[in-house]
Design an enzyme around this catalytic site. Structure first.
Site, short mmCIF file in Angstrom:
data_model
loop_
_atom_site.label_atom_id
_atom_site.label_comp_id
_atom_site.label_asym_id
_atom_site.label_seq_id
_atom_site.Cartn_x
_atom_site.Cartn_y
_atom_site.Cartn_z
N HIS A 38 -3.06 -24.61 -50.96
CA HIS A 38 -3.42 -23.61 -51.81
C HIS A 38 -2.25 -23.21 -52.60
CE1 HIS A 38 -7.53 -22.80 -49.64
NE2 HIS A 38 -7.04 -24.13 -49.60
N GLU A 78 -1.40 -19.84 -53.07
CA GLU A 78 -0.75 -18.83 -52.01
C GLU A 78 0.12 -19.30 -51.03
OE1 GLU A 78 -5.32 -17.46 -52.47
OE2 GLU A 78 -4.05 -19.57 -52.76
N CYS A 80 -8.65 -17.25 -49.32
CA CYS A 80 -9.65 -17.75 -48.37
C CYS A 80 -9.00 -17.25 -47.20
CB CYS A 80 -9.62 -19.27 -48.53
SG CYS A 80 -7.99 -19.96 -47.80
N CYS A 92 -5.43 -18.60 -46.07
CA CYS A 92 -4.60 -18.06 -47.10
C CYS A 92 -4.12 -16.29 -46.39
CB CYS A 92 -4.63 -18.00 -48.48
SG CYS A 92 -4.57 -19.89 -49.26
#
Length: 127
Positions: free
Chosen positions: A77, A79, A109, A112
């Site tokens: 991801h 992040e 999510c 993250c």
């Protein structure tokens, strides 16, 4: 000419970062800002050295829920990549702000969120 706000400025940078994403399904860009300086960027895509997808496994498997993401998608991801990139350079993210831009704005999510908390990031701004 009116000056854009810092929020608009940083989200604009995150949007530009998202344009590097090779993801066939979703494009996200993240930047981490500390003391009014960009210290790291990241976009969603496969881990370093892993080939980009040719087809979207999530779409092919008709998986749309966030919980389906891990098992069918090889992407890291945005992040996570921003946090990892800062760590690779030895830069502390404690006390920083993460700006997240996506074509479809979305909250980080659970995976993250945990990484953001452990990285010491104090605020997340989403567009």
């Amino acid at each position: 000419m009116e000056r854009i706000t810092k929020k608009e400025y940083y989200l604009g940078i995150a949007k530009a970062v998202a344009q590097r994403s090779p993801c066939l399904s979703k494009n996200y860009g993240a930047i981490i800002v500390k003391n009014d300086s960009v210290i790291s960027t990241g976009y969603n895509g496969p881990a370093r050295g892993i080939p980009h997808c040719i087809i979207c496994a999530r779409k092919e498997a008709n998986k749309t829920h966030k919980s389906d993401y891990d098992e069918s998608c090889p992407a890291v991801h945005a992040e996570e990549n921003a946090i990892i990139n800062a760590a690779r350079e030895g830069i502390s993210t404690v006390g920083s702000t993460l700006y997240l831009w996506g074509k479809v704005p979305s909250e980080p999510c659970y995976r993250c969120r945990r990484a953001i908390i452990n990285a010491g990031i104090k605020e997340v701004i989403i567009e």
